[in-house]
Design a protein around this motif. Structure first.
Motif, PDB file in Angstrom:
ATOM      1  N   GLY A 181     -33.846  13.957   5.845  1.00  0.00           N
ATOM      2  CA  GLY A 181     -34.757  13.126   5.064  1.00  0.00           C
ATOM      3  C   GLY A 181     -33.991  12.111   4.240  1.00  0.00           C
ATOM      4  O   GLY A 181     -33.115  12.470   3.459  1.00  0.00           O
ATOM      5  N   VAL A 182     -34.303  10.844   4.413  1.00  0.00           N
ATOM      6  CA  VAL A 182     -33.636   9.757   3.691  1.00  0.00           C
ATOM      7  C   VAL A 182     -34.706   8.953   2.966  1.00  0.00           C
ATOM      8  O   VAL A 182     -35.714   8.563   3.559  1.00  0.00           O
ATOM      9  CB  VAL A 182     -32.839   8.852   4.645  1.00  0.00           C
ATOM     10  CG1 VAL A 182     -32.129   7.756   3.867  1.00  0.00           C
ATOM     11  CG2 VAL A 182     -31.845   9.662   5.457  1.00  0.00           C
ATOM     12  N   THR A 183     -34.494   8.702   1.693  1.00  0.00           N
ATOM     13  CA  THR A 183     -35.472   7.966   0.895  1.00  0.00           C
ATOM     14  C   THR A 183     -35.411   6.479   1.208  1.00  0.00           C
ATOM     15  O   THR A 183     -34.331   5.881   1.246  1.00  0.00           O
ATOM     16  CB  THR A 183     -35.212   8.180  -0.609  1.00  0.00           C
ATOM     17  OG1 THR A 183     -35.313   9.574  -0.905  1.00  0.00           O
ATOM     18  CG2 THR A 183     -36.239   7.425  -1.447  1.00  0.00           C
ATOM     19  N   ILE A 184     -36.561   5.894   1.430  1.00  0.00           N
ATOM     20  CA  ILE A 184     -36.642   4.459   1.706  1.00  0.00           C
ATOM     21  C   ILE A 184     -36.301   3.677   0.432  1.00  0.00           C
ATOM     22  O   ILE A 184     -36.825   3.961  -0.642  1.00  0.00           O
ATOM     23  CB  ILE A 184     -38.055   4.094   2.196  1.00  0.00           C
ATOM     24  CG1 ILE A 184     -38.319   4.738   3.562  1.00  0.00           C
ATOM     25  CG2 ILE A 184     -38.249   2.588   2.267  1.00  0.00           C
ATOM     26  CD1 ILE A 184     -39.708   4.523   4.085  1.00  0.00           C
ATOM     27  N   LEU A 215     -42.574  11.338   8.286  1.00  0.00           N
ATOM     28  CA  LEU A 215     -42.576  10.601   7.025  1.00  0.00           C
ATOM     29  C   LEU A 215     -43.164  11.523   5.968  1.00  0.00           C
ATOM     30  O   LEU A 215     -44.108  12.256   6.236  1.00  0.00           O
ATOM     31  CB  LEU A 215     -43.393   9.326   7.178  1.00  0.00           C
ATOM     32  CG  LEU A 215     -43.646   8.422   5.958  1.00  0.00           C
ATOM     33  CD1 LEU A 215     -43.835   6.978   6.432  1.00  0.00           C
ATOM     34  CD2 LEU A 215     -44.876   8.860   5.164  1.00  0.00           C
ATOM     35  N   GLN A 216     -42.619  11.475   4.762  1.00  0.00           N
ATOM     36  CA  GLN A 216     -43.134  12.317   3.688  1.00  0.00           C
ATOM     37  C   GLN A 216     -43.268  11.515   2.402  1.00  0.00           C
ATOM     38  O   GLN A 216     -42.346  10.828   1.971  1.00  0.00           O
ATOM     39  CB  GLN A 216     -42.217  13.522   3.444  1.00  0.00           C
ATOM     40  CG  GLN A 216     -42.781  14.515   2.433  1.00  0.00           C
ATOM     41  CD  GLN A 216     -41.957  15.788   2.351  1.00  0.00           C
ATOM     42  OE1 GLN A 216     -40.774  15.800   2.710  1.00  0.00           O
ATOM     43  NE2 GLN A 216     -42.567  16.870   1.906  1.00  0.00           N
ATOM     44  N   SER A 244     -43.527  11.819  -1.408  1.00  0.00           N
ATOM     45  CA  SER A 244     -43.243  12.729  -2.519  1.00  0.00           C
ATOM     46  C   SER A 244     -43.213  14.177  -2.019  1.00  0.00           C
ATOM     47  O   SER A 244     -42.476  14.494  -1.089  1.00  0.00           O
ATOM     48  CB  SER A 244     -44.291  12.534  -3.618  1.00  0.00           C
ATOM     49  OG  SER A 244     -43.972  13.264  -4.778  1.00  0.00           O
ATOM     50  N   THR A 273     -39.866   9.309   2.189  1.00  0.00           N
ATOM     51  CA  THR A 273     -38.662   9.650   2.939  1.00  0.00           C
ATOM     52  C   THR A 273     -38.994   9.727   4.421  1.00  0.00           C
ATOM     53  O   THR A 273     -40.135  10.001   4.811  1.00  0.00           O
ATOM     54  CB  THR A 273     -38.060  10.995   2.490  1.00  0.00           C
ATOM     55  OG1 THR A 273     -39.056  12.024   2.637  1.00  0.00           O
ATOM     56  CG2 THR A 273     -37.625  10.935   1.043  1.00  0.00           C
ATOM     57  N   GLY A 295     -37.450  11.325   8.264  1.00  0.00           N
ATOM     58  CA  GLY A 295     -36.532  12.285   8.846  1.00  0.00           C
ATOM     59  C   GLY A 295     -36.823  12.536  10.308  1.00  0.00           C
ATOM     60  O   GLY A 295     -37.815  12.041  10.857  1.00  0.00           O
ATOM     61  N   ASN A 346     -42.138   8.053  -3.998  1.00  0.00           N
ATOM     62  CA  ASN A 346     -41.155   7.702  -2.982  1.00  0.00           C
ATOM     63  C   ASN A 346     -41.635   8.117  -1.597  1.00  0.00           C
ATOM     64  O   ASN A 346     -42.509   8.981  -1.436  1.00  0.00           O
ATOM     65  CB  ASN A 346     -39.810   8.374  -3.268  1.00  0.00           C
ATOM     66  CG  ASN A 346     -39.101   7.751  -4.455  1.00  0.00           C
ATOM     67  OD1 ASN A 346     -39.257   6.565  -4.734  1.00  0.00           O
ATOM     68  ND2 ASN A 346     -38.321   8.559  -5.157  1.00  0.00           N
ATOM     69  N   LYS A 355     -45.382  16.794   5.377  1.00  0.00           N
ATOM     70  CA  LYS A 355     -44.822  15.789   6.261  1.00  0.00           C
ATOM     71  C   LYS A 355     -45.901  15.242   7.201  1.00  0.00           C
ATOM     72  O   LYS A 355     -46.778  15.979   7.662  1.00  0.00           O
ATOM     73  CB  LYS A 355     -43.685  16.377   7.101  1.00  0.00           C
ATOM     74  CG  LYS A 355     -42.467  16.791   6.292  1.00  0.00           C
ATOM     75  CD  LYS A 355     -41.424  17.423   7.199  1.00  0.00           C
ATOM     76  CE  LYS A 355     -40.203  17.875   6.416  1.00  0.00           C
ATOM     77  NZ  LYS A 355     -39.203  18.542   7.289  1.00  0.00           N
ATOM     78  N   LEU A 383     -31.910   4.416   9.445  1.00  0.00           N
ATOM     79  CA  LEU A 383     -31.998   5.837   9.127  1.00  0.00           C
ATOM     80  C   LEU A 383     -30.660   6.536   9.315  1.00  0.00           C
ATOM     81  O   LEU A 383     -30.256   7.375   8.509  1.00  0.00           O
ATOM     82  CB  LEU A 383     -33.071   6.511   9.992  1.00  0.00           C
ATOM     83  CG  LEU A 383     -33.352   7.973   9.668  1.00  0.00           C
ATOM     84  CD1 LEU A 383     -33.876   8.131   8.249  1.00  0.00           C
ATOM     85  CD2 LEU A 383     -34.345   8.565  10.675  1.00  0.00           C
TER      86      LEU A 383
END
Length: 206
Positions: free
Chosen positions: A178-181, A117-118, A120, A166, A168, A164, A124, A37
């Motif tokens: 927030g980072v996309t997996i 975790l989110q 789309s 993400t 954070g 997707n 959250k 992350l």
């Protein structure tokens, strides 16, 4: 939920003979299940294969062969397996330098409760941390946490349809917006959530 039983595990002698090949297969598989992350925070997403490996290694190290003791290990580890409506992960806070680690863990007390975790554009989902035992004190957090993200049916459907995910953190000392997996990891997580997918055991990995 996919689970494990004693019949899925190899006896100590058999595992010792096969361990080299198994370990090589597992390390390749593990790369599909880990997510960095930021510079110091890594997620290892757990499933039946990762948990099987951990149990086999524990039995080997502790030389456990009694049926009752093996069942105790199964009871301890199988709750880590992701289910049809949840994603489970081991969170690692990685600071190689001892002095830096002591400072950073003190600054990040409670960080495990601020991870989200989110899926789309859904709301959250906050992590449920350390359901087996508390790993933090008022003075510092632990470098290892076990997390569960519980998803709604609608979120699961969206992930299986291609949405997707993400991750954070909202902790004041370590915010990550927030980072996309990555897709390779996301594919593995989709398989966790899809009850039509029968994941192989470690013995069957290519």
């Amino acid at each position: 939920m996919q689970t494990l039983s004693k019949t899925d595990l190899m006896p100590l002698e058999q595992y010792a003979a096969a361990r080299g090949d198994f370990r090589s297969k597992f390390m390749r598989y593990k790369k599909q299940r880990q997510f960095q992350l930021d510079d110091n925070i890594r997620f290892y997403f757990e499933d039946r294969i990762t948990v099987q490996y951990q149990i086999q290694e524990m039995l080997r190290v502790e030389k456990i062969f009694e049926a009752e003791a093996i069942q105790e290990e199964l009871d301890a580890y199988t709750p880590l397996i992701s289910g049809e409506n949840n994603i489970k992960a081991t969170l690692m806070l990685e600071y190689p330098d001892v002095d830096e680690r002591r400072i950073k863990l003190a600054e990040r007390t409670g960080i495990e409760d601020t991870i989200w975790l989110q899926v789309s554009d859904f709301v959250k989902v906050m992590a449920i941390a350390n359901e087996d035992l508390d790993r933090s004190t008022d003075e510092k957090t632990s470098s290892v946490h076990f997390l569960r993200f519980e998803l709604s049916d609608e979120m699961v459907d969206a992930v299986l349809a291609g949405a997707n995910i993400t991750l954070g953190i909202d902790h004041p000392a370590n915010r990550v917006s927030g980072v996309t997996i990555p897709l390779e990891i996301l594919k593995s997580l989709r398989a966790d959530l899809d009850n039509r997918v029968e994941k192989p055991f470690l013995q069957q990995l290519e």
